[in-house]
Scaffold this motif. Sequence first.
Motif, PDB file in Angstrom:
ATOM      1  N   GLU A 114       0.816  -1.211   0.000  1.00 14.96           N
ATOM      2  CA  GLU A 114       0.000   0.000   0.000  1.00 14.96           C
ATOM      3  C   GLU A 114       0.854   1.267   0.000  1.00 14.96           C
ATOM      4  OE1 GLU A 114      -2.800  -0.067   3.148  1.00 14.96           O
ATOM      5  OE2 GLU A 114      -3.844  -1.870   2.438  1.00 14.96           O
ATOM      6  N   THR A 115       1.942   1.254   0.748  1.00 14.95           N
ATOM      7  CA  THR A 115       2.797   2.445   0.794  1.00 14.95           C
ATOM      8  C   THR A 115       3.415   2.730  -0.568  1.00 14.95           C
ATOM      9  OG1 THR A 115       3.316   2.025   3.115  1.00 14.95           O
ATOM     10  CG2 THR A 115       4.791   3.495   1.908  1.00 14.95           C
ATOM     11  N   ALA A 116       3.876   1.680  -1.238  1.00 15.84           N
ATOM     12  CA  ALA A 116       4.460   1.860  -2.568  1.00 15.84           C
ATOM     13  C   ALA A 116       3.428   2.403  -3.549  1.00 15.84           C
ATOM     14  CB  ALA A 116       5.032   0.533  -3.071  1.00 15.84           C
ATOM     15  N   LEU A 117       2.194   1.925  -3.473  1.00 17.66           N
ATOM     16  CA  LEU A 117       1.145   2.432  -4.349  1.00 17.66           C
ATOM     17  C   LEU A 117       0.829   3.889  -4.036  1.00 17.66           C
ATOM     18  CD1 LEU A 117      -1.337  -0.600  -4.504  1.00 17.66           C
ATOM     19  CD2 LEU A 117       0.291   0.143  -6.237  1.00 17.66           C
ATOM     20  N   LEU A 118       0.854   4.247  -2.752  1.00 18.53           N
ATOM     21  CA  LEU A 118       0.617   5.637  -2.376  1.00 18.53           C
ATOM     22  C   LEU A 118       1.703   6.543  -2.942  1.00 18.53           C
ATOM     23  CD1 LEU A 118      -0.826   7.850  -0.758  1.00 18.53           C
ATOM     24  CD2 LEU A 118       0.531   7.166   1.235  1.00 18.53           C
ATOM     25  N   VAL A 119       2.955   6.137  -2.790  1.00 16.38           N
ATOM     26  CA  VAL A 119       4.071   6.923  -3.333  1.00 16.38           C
ATOM     27  C   VAL A 119       3.953   7.029  -4.849  1.00 16.38           C
ATOM     28  CG1 VAL A 119       6.581   6.969  -3.643  1.00 16.38           C
ATOM     29  CG2 VAL A 119       5.610   6.360  -1.421  1.00 16.38           C
ATOM     30  N   MET A 120       3.560   5.942  -5.494  1.00 17.22           N
ATOM     31  CA  MET A 120       3.411   5.942  -6.948  1.00 17.22           C
ATOM     32  C   MET A 120       2.328   6.925  -7.389  1.00 17.22           C
ATOM     33  SD  MET A 120       2.695   2.685  -9.446  1.00 17.22           S
ATOM     34  CE  MET A 120       3.647   1.652  -8.340  1.00 17.22           C
ATOM     35  N   THR A 121       1.224   6.961  -6.658  1.00 20.88           N
ATOM     36  CA  THR A 121       0.147   7.898  -6.978  1.00 20.88           C
ATOM     37  C   THR A 121       0.621   9.338  -6.832  1.00 20.88           C
ATOM     38  OG1 THR A 121      -1.502   6.304  -6.179  1.00 20.88           O
ATOM     39  CG2 THR A 121      -2.207   8.584  -6.427  1.00 20.88           C
ATOM     40  N   ILE A 122       1.347   9.616  -5.759  1.00 18.21           N
ATOM     41  CA  ILE A 122       1.854  10.973  -5.522  1.00 18.21           C
ATOM     42  C   ILE A 122       2.803  11.395  -6.634  1.00 18.21           C
ATOM     43  CG2 ILE A 122       3.247  12.390  -3.977  1.00 18.21           C
ATOM     44  CD1 ILE A 122       2.174  10.699  -1.649  1.00 18.21           C
ATOM     45  N   ILE A 123       3.789  10.547  -6.929  1.00 20.68           N
ATOM     46  CA  ILE A 123       4.780  10.889  -7.954  1.00 20.68           C
ATOM     47  C   ILE A 123       4.120  11.055  -9.311  1.00 20.68           C
ATOM     48  CG2 ILE A 123       6.796  10.044  -9.207  1.00 20.68           C
ATOM     49  CD1 ILE A 123       7.477  11.059  -6.459  1.00 20.68           C
ATOM     50  N   GLY A 124       3.197  10.155  -9.651  1.00 19.41           N
ATOM     51  CA  GLY A 124       2.532  10.247 -10.950  1.00 19.41           C
ATOM     52  C   GLY A 124       1.727  11.523 -11.096  1.00 19.41           C
ATOM     53  N   ALA A 125       0.932  11.867 -10.070  1.00 20.65           N
ATOM     54  CA  ALA A 125       0.096  13.063 -10.144  1.00 20.65           C
ATOM     55  C   ALA A 125       0.943  14.332 -10.157  1.00 20.65           C
ATOM     56  CB  ALA A 125      -0.884  13.080  -8.966  1.00 20.65           C
ATOM     57  N   VAL A 126       1.988  14.370  -9.331  1.00 17.06           N
ATOM     58  CA  VAL A 126       2.861  15.541  -9.304  1.00 17.06           C
ATOM     59  C   VAL A 126       3.575  15.699 -10.645  1.00 17.06           C
ATOM     60  CG1 VAL A 126       4.946  16.505  -8.259  1.00 17.06           C
ATOM     61  CG2 VAL A 126       3.167  15.536  -6.806  1.00 17.06           C
ATOM     62  N   THR A 127       4.020  14.597 -11.223  1.00 22.93           N
ATOM     63  CA  THR A 127       4.705  14.668 -12.518  1.00 22.93           C
ATOM     64  C   THR A 127       3.791  15.209 -13.604  1.00 22.93           C
ATOM     65  OG1 THR A 127       6.114  12.795 -11.916  1.00 22.93           O
ATOM     66  CG2 THR A 127       5.971  13.348 -14.244  1.00 22.93           C
ATOM     67  N   ALA A 128       2.515  14.817 -13.574  1.00 21.59           N
ATOM     68  CA  ALA A 128       1.573  15.275 -14.596  1.00 21.59           C
ATOM     69  C   ALA A 128       1.482  16.796 -14.615  1.00 21.59           C
ATOM     70  CB  ALA A 128       0.198  14.659 -14.350  1.00 21.59           C
ATOM     71  N   VAL A 129       1.477  17.419 -13.424  1.00 23.99           N
ATOM     72  CA  VAL A 129       1.402  18.879 -13.348  1.00 23.99           C
ATOM     73  C   VAL A 129       2.768  19.506 -13.555  1.00 23.99           C
ATOM     74  CG1 VAL A 129       0.878  20.820 -11.815  1.00 23.99           C
ATOM     75  CG2 VAL A 129      -0.626  18.825 -11.871  1.00 23.99           C
ATOM     76  N   PHE A 130       3.765  18.936 -12.923  1.00 22.59           N
ATOM     77  CA  PHE A 130       5.123  19.464 -13.000  1.00 22.59           C
ATOM     78  C   PHE A 130       5.612  19.539 -14.453  1.00 22.59           C
ATOM     79  CE2 PHE A 130       9.435  17.730 -13.599  1.00 22.59           C
ATOM     80  CZ  PHE A 130      10.196  18.803 -13.165  1.00 22.59           C
ATOM     81  N   ALA A 131       5.518  18.429 -15.185  1.00 22.67           N
ATOM     82  CA  ALA A 131       6.015  18.393 -16.564  1.00 22.67           C
ATOM     83  C   ALA A 131       5.200  19.306 -17.470  1.00 22.67           C
ATOM     84  CB  ALA A 131       5.988  16.959 -17.089  1.00 22.67           C
ATOM     85  N   ALA A 132       3.869  19.313 -17.285  1.00 20.82           N
ATOM     86  CA  ALA A 132       3.027  20.163 -18.131  1.00 20.82           C
ATOM     87  C   ALA A 132       3.296  21.637 -17.866  1.00 20.82           C
ATOM     88  CB  ALA A 132       1.560  19.837 -17.893  1.00 20.82           C
ATOM     89  N   SER A 133       3.575  21.998 -16.612  1.00 22.83           N
ATOM     90  CA  SER A 133       3.851  23.406 -16.305  1.00 22.83           C
ATOM     91  C   SER A 133       5.129  23.870 -16.982  1.00 22.83           C
ATOM     92  CB  SER A 133       3.944  23.600 -14.785  1.00 22.83           C
ATOM     93  OG  SER A 133       5.095  22.967 -14.250  1.00 22.83           O
TER      94      SER A 133
END
Length: 669
Positions: free
Chosen positions: A290-309
């Motif tokens: 569960e912790t790995a999935l949580l970290v994966m969700t955070i990194i994925g969502a942050v990357t979506a905004v970070f890279a697009a910005s």
Amino acid sequence: MYAAILLLPLLGAIIAGFMHRVVTDQGAIFISTGMTAFTAVLSWIVFFTFQPGDPSVELFRWIASGELETFWSIRVDRLTSVMLVVITTVSTLVQIYSIGFTRDGDHPDPTENFQGSARSRFFACLCFFTFAMLALVTGDNLLQIFFGWEGVGFASYLLIGFWFRKSSAGSAAIKAFVVNRVGDFGLLLGLFGLFHLTGSLMLDDVFADAEKLAEINTAFLGMDVQALELICLLLFVGACAKSAQFLLHTWLSDATEGPAPVTALIHSATMAAAGVFLVCRMSPLFDLAETALLVMTIIGAVTAVFAASIGSVQTDIKRVIAYSSCAQIGYMFAAAGAGVYQAAMLHMFAHAFFIALLALGAGSVVRSMQRERDMRRMGGLKSRLPVTYWMMIIGTLAVTGIGVPLLHIGVPIGVSGFISKGMIIQAVFVGQNAFAVAAFGLLVLGVVMTSFLSWRLIFMTFHGTSHADQDALDGVHDGPQVMRWPLYVLAAGAVLAGMAFYGSFVGNDANAWWGGAMANAQMIEQNGETTSVLEAARAVPIWVKVSPFLAMLLGFALSYWFYIANPDHPKALAERYRPLYLFLQRKWYFDPLYNFLFIRPALWLGQAFWQRGDRSILDGFLNGTAMWFVPLMTRVAGRMQSGFLFHYALVMLIGVSALITWFAIGGGG
């Protein structure tokens, strides 16, 4: 058939790389491209005729050392068949496109000429890249997967640095290689941990021990941690580097230093998607972490905004597409973090078509503009590049996600990105981890930014007033037919892939269609009933379903307002909010930060070892011995050679006396 799919690209690489003088450069190009195309045909046959339960194909015994025994075997399941189609199709289209792209051998810049054997060398690298990716996705054990993983890294180094006479290309290749080595260190630790705890690297053996691993604690850096969580986090570090996710993303935009077909190949469906494939392949482990999935969700969502910005303010047309691709991969990781690996794979499947289409379209623009990549020096190219324009319009519609919300006639109606991205956002919304709500908001914001940057590219490149020199404009035209047909095929895939495969990937038939190739979507409690995230995602409220579409329209409207209706507004806005503009334009200052934290200390340490260690100690000792001690001893020995017999007798007498004294004292006994 599977062995032919794996080995034919390797044979093509050998012919193009080492036998081009025998078969001629042109012959090597057509032979290698033909072999890759044949593997694509075989892959589609496998994809449509695959039956769950087909046995794996064992080729030969590979490594046997102590407890480690591995065979080179091809894992036959639905995930393999999907990846075979994605890799071979994109690779074939890229190589066909490259036949026309590499014909311009008379470019005035000598560092970017496909002259002599450069064309065959380029096709050899493309074929080897395809072979390495196929070795990665067909691996039935983690060591074989790691072999393909490293092969892809090596091939990307060759392709990114293909123009090796350019310092910027060489630096970009080294940067990609080093950043990926950081991720590979985490991946290797994860593999070592799995072998230590399970005694095997075979996927079936590791998956069988997944629940046992979830109950084991192990020591790591002085801490007592849950073994499965640690292993999954380490594997995810490797996936982040390969797929250029937040914190390990810095290599991806610099990879555009390679020729345009390389950008299409790396960013669309191969290297950048390898990390997502690894997570989906290892989903039986991740599903219990569960912790790995949580970290994966955070990194994925942050990357979506970070890279697009960052992509929203870049002016290099290839870098804009690179950051758009990076953002889309963030959506895939967010889906995997929500436990819906099927949605991640659907977006990867769609992403392969529309990002390759955009990257190759950008390559046509850059080629026709004499290698000009700055969109500020373009504009008004619509009438001069009509085919490229409409192909990139289709790619833009696909990546931004145009469709008919709420209209569902068995499948949603829309282009591929509309369907796959919408399913991901819906799945993240119902996902029950601590970051689900925030991730949903970030992903919707990412849709706004992706739409803005994508239409910004179209408006700056093809609309408005031209800012190019008239001499450069006179030679602008669409590429030859051999460059156009791959765009047509990719455009068809970008439009139809989502609707064609929605039911199989994420529809009601998904679990049966995947046939155990990936763990089923996680189960959640909803309204007092237990259901899967995938089923819950299809039944979200209406406002959730329409939010990506509305976000896409908002991004389009902002881009139109800035670059068509008020083209002077972006410059004024950048001057008014200059610190924010510079923050985005300089990529959140990650490169200077990493330069300060890692590169400068490493250079200082290397300089210290060189100046004080190598030159002062090693060279100083050797030079001192050679230039001072040896001449001194030579002079002493020369003086001892007086030529008088009584001097030699005296030395002998002293020696005999010393020996007698030694034995008398007892040294000899």
